[in-house]
Design an enzyme around this catalytic site. Structure first.
Site, PDB file in Angstrom:
ATOM      1  N   ASP A  68      53.709  93.933   5.139  1.00 31.06           N
ATOM      2  CA  ASP A  68      54.560  93.511   4.032  1.00 31.06           C
ATOM      3  C   ASP A  68      54.278  94.290   2.751  1.00 31.06           C
ATOM      4  O   ASP A  68      55.192  94.531   1.952  1.00 31.06           O
ATOM      5  CB  ASP A  68      54.374  92.014   3.765  1.00 31.06           C
ATOM      6  CG  ASP A  68      55.210  91.155   4.712  1.00 31.06           C
ATOM      7  OD1 ASP A  68      55.862  91.729   5.604  1.00 31.06           O
ATOM      8  OD2 ASP A  68      55.210  89.926   4.549  1.00 31.06           O
ATOM      9  N   ASP A 176      57.678  88.700  -6.649  1.00 25.28           N
ATOM     10  CA  ASP A 176      57.357  87.874  -7.809  1.00 25.28           C
ATOM     11  C   ASP A 176      56.943  88.703  -9.013  1.00 25.28           C
ATOM     12  O   ASP A 176      56.576  89.878  -8.897  1.00 25.28           O
ATOM     13  CB  ASP A 176      56.240  86.873  -7.476  1.00 25.28           C
ATOM     14  CG  ASP A 176      55.040  87.502  -6.773  1.00 25.28           C
ATOM     15  OD1 ASP A 176      54.620  88.604  -7.172  1.00 25.28           O
ATOM     16  OD2 ASP A 176      54.521  86.905  -5.820  1.00 25.28           O
TER      17      ASP A 176
END
Length: 352
Positions: A68, A176
């Site tokens: 990821d 984020d």
């Protein structure tokens, strides 16, 4: 879709990523497709996303080979050029990557022949009271990760700049934006505003704003909710706040989240998708909101997000729920849905 140029983002620390890269290069050579590595650090420095994709010839498809973290690097690049991104899964607990190593060639064929689903993921962007930069006197204390820091953020030239609305920064986040303390003994104190109104003033280790995609990352570790990546929301989560109200707040996609560092706060670092991008002091602020564009992610079929959630988080059934009966089936139905349910996102069944 037509694929003329492929850019690869390779996790250099994994031999299997290097092997996968050879497979991608061989496929590109066989199909007359230009293939170049991007986001490499051989020169000891970093470039902006726009500079990196331009140096790679503006690829139509960005292929990430890793977990990821590698996918997030590729997403930053793909978003800057509105390129499609395809993640090859070489990680352990990821939610973002799609294709197992054994199916790389088949996946590239599917993209080239248009046999794919294109998923659009929400991105975050931001304004700030000033440009973000990392002061040289603390860079050694905050340096982490495998490579050098990204260059200072630039200002978007297509937006109004200045005044009480601050400067629009040319950044995007798939996961984020985090405002976090720099010193172990000094928390961040910040006023948190949602849709322009003060929610509360927090003293915490960190304050983060996540996308639905990022809800299973730092926000999840801090106790935040799991949100479907198909949703359109902003998730505000405080990390270890010194106050009774420690819950996440889920805001609508048109409700920005503002974080203003208060007078007696310690300095705070701003990280975007895990990359340190700047340091703020008392009086500084950032405003985080949904970007006007979406990341285009290649999928070989509908993503079974909840099945992946069960598998990756190793969810187990409550003993009391299965002690006296038959465990719930993974697939409760096998036939096609009736007409009044046809518009809903439902599984295709075990065979599908």
């Amino acid at each position: 879709m037509t694929v003329d140029r492929v850019g690869m983002v390779v996790h250099g620390g994994r031999p299997e990523a290097t092997e996968a890269a050879r497979t991608v290069r061989a496929w590109c050579e066989a199909h007359g497709v230009v293939c170049r590595d991007i986001d490499v650090w051989h020169d000891g420095g970093r470039r902006s996303a726009r500079q990196e994709v331009a140096a790679a010839g503006d690829p139509d498809l960005v292929v990430t080979l890793g977990g990821d973290g590698t996918f997030l690097r590729g997403a930053r690049l793909a978003a800057s050029a509105d390129a499609l991104v395809l993640g090859v899964d070489l990680g352990r607990v990821g939610f973002l990557t799609e294709v197992p190593m054994a199916r790389i060639r088949a996946a590239l064929d599917a993209v080239r022949e248009g046999r794919l689903d294109v998923e659009r993921r929400m991105l975050l962007t931001m304004r700030a009271s000033r440009r973000l930069e990392v002061p040289s006197d603390i860079e050694a204390l905050t340096k982490y990760g495998r490579g050098p820091l990204l260059p200072p953020t630039s200002v978007r030239s297509d937006c109004e700049t200045g005044g009480e609305w601050g400067v629009p920064l040319d950044v995007t986040a798939l996961n984020d934006v985090v405002l976090e303390k720099l010193a172990r003994d000094r928390q961040v104190s910040a006023g948190v505003y949602i849709a322009g109104r003060l929610l509360a003033s927090y003293s915490a280790d960190a304050l983060l704003v996540a996308t639905p995609t990022g809800s299973t990352a730092y926000s999840f570790a801090a106790g935040g909710p799991v949100v479907s990546p198909r949703a359109e929301t902003l998730v505000f989560t405080p990390v270890a706040p010194h106050m009774t109200f420690d819950r996440s707040v889920v805001a609508a996609p048109d409700e920005p989240v503002g974080l203003r560092v208060l007078e007696h706060s310690g300095r705070a670092a701003v990280s975007i998708d895990g990359q340190l991008r700047g340091v703020l002091g008392p009086g500084d602020w950032i405003g985080v909101y949904a970007a006007p564009h979406r990341l285009r992610v290649a999928r070989l079929g509908p993503m079974d997000f909840y099945g992946r959630l069960r598998h990756r988080m190793n969810l187990t059934d409550a003993p009391a729920a299965v002690a006296d009966g038959v465990p719930a089936p993974l697939w409760p139905v096998s036939g096609p849905p009736p007409g009044d349910l046809a518009h809903l996102a439902l599984p295709r069944g075990p065979a599908g």
